[in-house]
Scaffold this motif. Structure first.
Motif, PDB file in Angstrom:
ATOM      1  N   PRO A  44       5.434  37.867  29.587  1.00 55.88           N
ATOM      2  CA  PRO A  44       4.240  37.484  30.335  1.00 55.88           C
ATOM      3  C   PRO A  44       4.591  37.308  31.813  1.00 55.88           C
ATOM      4  CG  PRO A  44       4.878  35.764  28.757  1.00 55.88           C
ATOM      5  CD  PRO A  44       5.837  36.889  28.603  1.00 55.88           C
ATOM      6  N   SER A  45       3.710  37.769  32.686  1.00 51.40           N
ATOM      7  CA  SER A  45       3.983  37.641  34.112  1.00 51.40           C
ATOM      8  C   SER A  45       2.688  37.733  34.902  1.00 51.40           C
ATOM      9  CB  SER A  45       4.958  38.726  34.582  1.00 51.40           C
ATOM     10  OG  SER A  45       4.388  40.003  34.402  1.00 51.40           O
ATOM     11  N   ASP A  46       2.754  37.246  36.116  1.00 48.13           N
ATOM     12  CA  ASP A  46       1.672  37.357  37.075  1.00 48.13           C
ATOM     13  C   ASP A  46       2.296  37.954  38.325  1.00 48.13           C
ATOM     14  OD1 ASP A  46      -0.256  37.073  39.035  1.00 48.13           O
ATOM     15  OD2 ASP A  46      -0.765  35.014  38.496  1.00 48.13           O
ATOM     16  N   LEU A  47       2.087  39.239  38.537  1.00 47.81           N
ATOM     17  CA  LEU A  47       2.746  39.945  39.629  1.00 47.81           C
ATOM     18  C   LEU A  47       2.257  39.493  41.005  1.00 47.81           C
ATOM     19  CD1 LEU A  47       2.947  43.501  38.041  1.00 47.81           C
ATOM     20  CD2 LEU A  47       4.703  41.722  38.116  1.00 47.81           C
ATOM     21  N   GLU A  48       1.208  38.677  41.046  1.00 47.59           N
ATOM     22  CA  GLU A  48       0.719  38.129  42.310  1.00 47.59           C
ATOM     23  C   GLU A  48       1.490  36.869  42.709  1.00 47.59           C
ATOM     24  OE1 GLU A  48      -1.591  39.749  44.155  1.00 47.59           O
ATOM     25  OE2 GLU A  48      -1.460  41.278  42.589  1.00 47.59           O
ATOM     26  N   GLN A  49       2.257  36.308  41.792  1.00 51.84           N
ATOM     27  CA  GLN A  49       2.999  35.075  42.046  1.00 51.84           C
ATOM     28  C   GLN A  49       4.451  35.381  42.390  1.00 51.84           C
ATOM     29  OE1 GLN A  49       1.589  31.970  42.019  1.00 51.84           O
ATOM     30  NE2 GLN A  49      -0.341  33.070  41.716  1.00 51.84           N
ATOM     31  N   GLY A  51       8.287  35.244  41.818  1.00 46.49           N
ATOM     32  CA  GLY A  51       9.070  35.236  40.592  1.00 46.49           C
ATOM     33  C   GLY A  51       9.382  36.652  40.168  1.00 46.49           C
ATOM     34  N   CYS A  52       9.767  36.809  38.946  1.00 48.15           N
ATOM     35  CA  CYS A  52      10.260  38.087  38.465  1.00 48.15           C
ATOM     36  C   CYS A  52       9.616  38.426  37.137  1.00 48.15           C
ATOM     37  CB  CYS A  52      11.777  37.975  38.319  1.00 48.15           C
ATOM     38  SG  CYS A  52      12.571  39.487  37.836  1.00 48.15           S
ATOM     39  N   ALA A  53       9.278  39.684  36.962  1.00 47.14           N
ATOM     40  CA  ALA A  53       8.757  40.179  35.694  1.00 47.14           C
ATOM     41  C   ALA A  53       9.847  40.979  34.998  1.00 47.14           C
ATOM     42  CB  ALA A  53       7.522  41.047  35.944  1.00 47.14           C
ATOM     43  N   GLY A  54       9.678  41.199  33.688  1.00 42.12           N
ATOM     44  CA  GLY A  54      10.684  41.960  32.970  1.00 42.12           C
ATOM     45  C   GLY A  54      10.269  42.275  31.560  1.00 42.12           C
ATOM     46  N   ALA A  55      11.204  42.869  30.806  1.00 44.28           N
ATOM     47  CA  ALA A  55      10.897  43.329  29.458  1.00 44.28           C
ATOM     48  C   ALA A  55      12.147  43.383  28.606  1.00 44.28           C
ATOM     49  CB  ALA A  55      10.282  44.732  29.518  1.00 44.28           C
ATOM     50  N   LEU A  56      11.940  43.284  27.287  1.00 45.81           N
ATOM     51  CA  LEU A  56      12.974  43.689  26.342  1.00 45.81           C
ATOM     52  C   LEU A  56      12.927  45.205  26.322  1.00 45.81           C
ATOM     53  CD1 LEU A  56      12.113  41.328  23.352  1.00 45.81           C
ATOM     54  CD2 LEU A  56      13.934  41.022  25.035  1.00 45.81           C
ATOM     55  N   VAL A  57      14.066  45.875  26.202  1.00 45.29           N
ATOM     56  CA  VAL A  57      14.073  47.342  26.195  1.00 45.29           C
ATOM     57  C   VAL A  57      15.021  47.871  25.127  1.00 45.29           C
ATOM     58  CG1 VAL A  57      13.395  47.696  28.596  1.00 45.29           C
ATOM     59  CG2 VAL A  57      15.796  47.423  28.040  1.00 45.29           C
ATOM     60  N   TYR A  58      14.615  48.971  24.512  1.00 40.60           N
ATOM     61  CA  TYR A  58      15.475  49.661  23.551  1.00 40.60           C
ATOM     62  C   TYR A  58      15.536  51.133  23.912  1.00 40.60           C
ATOM     63  CZ  TYR A  58      17.187  52.085  19.511  1.00 40.60           C
ATOM     64  OH  TYR A  58      17.919  52.914  18.710  1.00 40.60           O
TER      65      TYR A  58
END
Length: 129
Positions: A44-49, A51-58
């Motif tokens: 979960p993220s708010d790209l307007e705030q 901080g940092c966004a991300g993901a689990l990746v395979y």
């Protein structure tokens, strides 16, 4: 100046197991996004705030989990001890028990997730205490 990190990816070997781990430990509702050779589950993220966004990746050819090598990501949590216990219930491991960084900087702990990655936890300092 903005925070320098804008995106992160945590490698996984088993996306369903990793999603179950992060959903339970942090209360998320992550879901798989199948992109062919690549699978992702966005945090979960708010790209307007700030901080940092991300993901689990395979991706079997490109991503490999690591407990020893690579960057160490800090996830914010209100209760480090509870998060560490949840991690243990899901076959994660506690690497560093909760401990105070300083009164001004709060507390931290480190765990190994279900995939073998080192993940740090941070809790803000208690206000007025």
């Amino acid at each position: 100046m903005n925070n320098p990190v804008r995106w992160f990816e945590i490698p996984v070997l088993d996306m369903n197991r990793a999603i179950a781990f992060y959903n339970k430990v942090f209360g998320y509702n992550l879901v798989i996004q199948d992109l062919g050779e690549l699978q992702m589950a966005l945090f979960p993220s708010d790209l307007e705030q700030i901080g940092c966004a991300g993901a689990l990746v395979y991706n079997a050819k490109f991503y490999k989990p690591s407990r020893i090598h690579g960057p160490l990501l800090y996830f914010e949590t209100e209760d480090i001890s509870a998060s560490l216990r949840s991690a243990e219930e899901l076959k994660g491991k506690i690497i560093i028990e909760e401990r105070q960084i300083s009164p001004e900087h709060g507390s931290m702990g480190v765990m190994e997730d279900s995939e073998g990655n080192r993940i740090a936890l941070h809790a803000a300092p208690v206000k007025g205490g």
